[in-house]
Structure formats: C-alpha cells, structure tokens
Design a protein around this motif. Sequence first.
Motif, PDB file in Angstrom:
ATOM      1  N   LEU A 169      14.465 -18.568  16.002  1.00 18.56           N
ATOM      2  CA  LEU A 169      13.302 -18.738  15.210  1.00 18.56           C
ATOM      3  C   LEU A 169      12.584 -18.454  14.416  1.00 18.56           C
ATOM      4  CD1 LEU A 169      11.568 -21.315  14.402  1.00 18.56           C
ATOM      5  CD2 LEU A 169       9.387 -21.148  15.912  1.00 18.56           C
ATOM      6  N   LEU A 170      12.247 -17.275  14.878  1.00 15.15           N
ATOM      7  CA  LEU A 170      12.385 -16.153  13.282  1.00 15.15           C
ATOM      8  C   LEU A 170      14.074 -15.532  12.381  1.00 15.15           C
ATOM      9  CD1 LEU A 170       9.961 -13.839  15.959  1.00 15.15           C
ATOM     10  CD2 LEU A 170       9.455 -15.228  13.720  1.00 15.15           C
ATOM     11  N   LEU A 171      14.623 -15.684  12.774  1.00 11.90           N
ATOM     12  CA  LEU A 171      16.058 -15.573  11.686  1.00 11.90           C
ATOM     13  C   LEU A 171      15.968 -15.753  11.062  1.00 11.90           C
ATOM     14  CD1 LEU A 171      18.121 -13.524  14.720  1.00 11.90           C
ATOM     15  CD2 LEU A 171      16.432 -12.813  13.187  1.00 11.90           C
ATOM     16  N   TRP A 172      15.823 -17.741  11.703  1.00 12.17           N
ATOM     17  CA  TRP A 172      15.831 -18.868  11.058  1.00 12.17           C
ATOM     18  C   TRP A 172      14.952 -18.708   9.991  1.00 12.17           C
ATOM     19  CZ3 TRP A 172      19.564 -23.105  11.294  1.00 12.17           C
ATOM     20  CH2 TRP A 172      19.398 -23.750  10.591  1.00 12.17           C
ATOM     21  N   ALA A 173      13.574 -18.597   9.809  1.00 12.30           N
ATOM     22  CA  ALA A 173      12.394 -18.739   9.112  1.00 12.30           C
ATOM     23  C   ALA A 173      13.138 -17.258   8.211  1.00 12.30           C
ATOM     24  CB  ALA A 173      11.133 -18.794   9.980  1.00 12.30           C
ATOM     25  N   THR A 174      12.758 -16.170   8.248  1.00 11.66           N
ATOM     26  CA  THR A 174      12.744 -15.580   7.612  1.00 11.66           C
ATOM     27  C   THR A 174      14.125 -15.595   6.619  1.00 11.66           C
ATOM     28  OG1 THR A 174      14.191 -14.085   9.485  1.00 11.66           O
ATOM     29  CG2 THR A 174      11.760 -13.959   8.954  1.00 11.66           C
TER      30      THR A 174
END
Lengths: 241, 241
Positions: free
Chosen positions: A167-172
């Motif tokens: 989720l964090l990699l997707w968002a960032t």
Amino acid sequence: MGILERKEREKAQKRASIIESAEALILEKGLDQLNMDQVAERSEISKGTVYLYFKNKTDLVLAICDKASTLMNEKTSKVLTQNITGLQMVYQMGINFIEFVSEHPEYNRAIRFMDNFRNTEQVLTSEYMGACIQNRQESFRAMVRAIQIGMQDGSINDTYDPNQLALLLWATSHGVKDVAYMHQNADHFNLLDNLGIDLTTMFKGYMKLIGEGIKGTNKTNGDFESFFETQIQLERSERPD
Amino acid sequence: MGILERKEREKAQKRASIIESAEALILEKGLDQLNMDQVAERSEISKGTVYLYFKNKTDLVLAICDKASTLMNEKTSKVLTQNITGLQMVYQMGINFIEFVSEHPEYNRAIRFMDNFRNTEQVLTSEYMGACIQNRQESFRAMVRAIQIGMQDGSINDTYDPNQLALLLWATSHGVKDVAYMHQNADHFNLLDNLGIDLTTMFKGYMKLIGEGIKGTNKTNGDFESFFETQIQLERSERPD
DNA sequence: TCAAAAAATGACTGAAAGTCAGAAATGGGA
DNA sequence: TCCCATTTCTGACTTTCAGTCATTTTTTGA
C-alpha cells in the motif's frame, strides 16, 4: 454462420477506432478539451453512432482507462516470472510504471480523470469501471507477491506487513509519478524544473529512499543504482533504435 | 473618506461569501457538480454579480485554492518556530498535512482539480494562480528548511541533497494523502477499506518507512511512533472537546 | 431633490452532452 | 433479382450550463 462473427469483429473494430480517436484527441488537447463531436468527426462517423458504442462520455473515458490498466497490469504481472530477487521485482515494477506513464501521457490523464470521478450513476453503470478496478487490484496483488518473495529471499525486511508495505509503495510511487509528470497535465508548480532536478535523478532518489527503508538482511542484492543501470543497458541492447 | 474603505470592505465580504457558498456546494456535491447558478442562488445574488467578483468558474475555484494553500502554508511555516529537531519538524509537517486534508475535503478537491488544469488562458489570467504557486513554493521551502535544520542537528542523514529530499517527501506524502483520502473523491478502488488498514496505521507506516530512509546519526531523537503519540496527547489536552 | 456613477440583474447566447425519429444498409427468403 | 424485416447509422433537436450585456436599481455627492 460466419456473418454474426464478422459483425462482432466489425463492431469491436469500430469501438477500438473510436477509442483511438479519443486517445489522440486527449494527447493533443488534454482531457478537459475532449469533445464528443470531435471524437465522432475523427472517427468518420456521426455523433449518434458514438453513443451506440459508448453510453456517454464517462463510459468512453473509462474504456480508455480499462485499456490502459490492462496494459499496465500485463507488464506488472510479467515481472513476477523473472528470475530476480523480490526487491529487484519491486524496483522493476517501479521502472515499468514510470516508463508506462512516460510513453502514454494520454493514459495517465485518463486515469487521473477517473480518480477524480465521484460515484455517480454514470460511473456505477459503466461496464468498464469494474474491469479497471480488477486490473488495479491484480497489479496490487502482484506487488504484494513481489514483497512476499522478497521477504522469503531475504532482500526485503520481513518485519513489515506485506499488504501495508505494498500500500505504501503504491501510494508513494503514485505521488512521485504525479509530481514527475505534472507537466503532462499542468505546468504551474513544476517542481522538477524549478529545482533543476531531472526525472531519472528523482526516480533513483525515490528508489534509494524506499530501498533503505525496506531492505532486508541479505546484502548480496546490490542497490537500486546498479540494478537500474543493468536494466537500462538491457533495454538498449534489446531495442537499439 | 471612509466610504471607499467601507465599499472595499463590503466587496471583500461579498467575495468571501461567494467563496463560502462554492465551498459548501463542493463539500455537498463534489466539484464536478459545482454550478454557477447554484453558487449565485446560495449567495443570494444574481449570476451576473458572481461574474463581477470572479472572471469565470476557474477563477472561483482558484480563489478557493488560494485560501486553502494560504491556510496550509501558515500551518507549515509555523512548524519551523517550534523547539524540536529537524526530523520532528518533518514529522509535524506531515501530521499537519494529513489533518488539513481530513478537516477540509473541499479544499483537497479544489486543489486536486487545480492540478488537473492545463495552462489555458483562464488559468494564466487568474490573479489567484500566482498566489497559489507562491504559497506552495513557500511551504516547499519550509520543508527544505526543516531538512537543513535536521542535517545540522544530526537528526537527518546529511548525504542527501536537501532540495531533492524535500521533493521526494513532498511527492510521496501527496501520494499517501491521495490514497488515504481517495474516498473523499471516489469510492472505487478504495485500497484502505479493501485491506482493512486504517488511516492512522497507514500514515504511521509511511512515516516509519521514510524515517528509516532519512534518519541521521543522532539517535536521541526518538522514533515517529513516540513523537506522534506525544503530539496527539498534546492536541487532546489543548482542545478537550 | 437630482443626476452621474457604481452595482446588480436576469434574459439571452453559445457550446457541448446526450436523444431519437427517420433514413440507409444489410441479409435471408421467395 | 426483388422484397421487406432487422440492424445500423444519421444529424437535427433538446437540455444544461458557462458566460455576456443591455437595462434597471442603488448609491453618492452636490
């Protein structure tokens, strides 16, 4: 009865041709200037016919999003079959993403537009919306899978929750993409140009930052910098144009 | 000659009241449903009068963006005056950003809308556009400043270029914000709900990830987790509503 | 009290999404 | 080859909404 099949094929072709016209117009003038009369004119059909193939303008844009997310999804899923570490898969997915947006500004515009849609009747009743969501979810699951692989081969820190990390990699990465390609949509507040930082530098910096945060105990993977250089050289030798 | 001053004041009030009507409508129905007739009706003036105060619809939206970015900018700049480490300043700016978007969905919508504008005549001739850009640049410079402070007090790794690092934090935090508050605009592809991850967990995860990547040699700063808890308790004691 | 200036009005124009009654093309049967 | 039922296509029309402007109303200062 080959006639029905031929008709089906012709329908699909016309549908694809309308989509191509719309894509070209989005590329030329931007999505906010997209106009159904012009789509009809460029497709050499009447406006009414456009509406036989797409319920409304939203439906047409979502069809483009479907095409875009399918293409992106294929690229992303294919990474999982490569013989590299999980961390390198994450790197490769990032490279693919940035390349995709760079090569297809019109798709990026369409998807940004989609993300601003509220859940109106038009959006909910479009058959393309479901396909878009599925494609994205599949890409997301590929990312989770890459992270899990990385945790097993020791290239990614396994104290994170794979879903949360994905989720964090997707968002960032989406944030980095949006800033890096802001000029595709709007030139105001063009941070990259203001600071004199080029796209590749920013992207490498992002991967380094993320890499530091997620790197596992296995130190033999090499860093992103060297992986990136290898990939670029590979691509150049594959497509020497 | 107090009449001119009074007139100026009345003009400013009417302008503010139109903006407030538009904000309320954006909050209720979303920006794509914003309609100038309704803005006029809610402001209890005629449509023509709205156009005496704002050149066009774009101008009105940009006025809202100006208001929003001014507010955000004040919050961000104020962080630099606090007696905390540079890394903690970065954390605090992140907290402020997330809070701001959470409290003002209408502002988030307006700014997202602005970022999709292409540089048309309307955008270029709006007096508010320049103000928005200035506000953002000021916020960005505050971020750079916090990073520089952090590099001096040892809380942030000084091998990065401050501008590039600020750019990455800017981009990634916007990405996290966009995913976290996607439901403010659109419910499709609501990753947070799908994965059962709540906003605070995601945000903490982001700060941890970033924190790992940028942390300096001085280990006495404490991690984000503890900083966050302290801030939340502070705010609760300040505003016990 | 009044006329000039300023502010406000809302009917109107134009652009673009979306509709639909009728025209054109197609295809199978006589 | 002709006929007509079905499918496909058309573009004039309707609607909605941004933006305009001639006219009216209000304000101001003499």
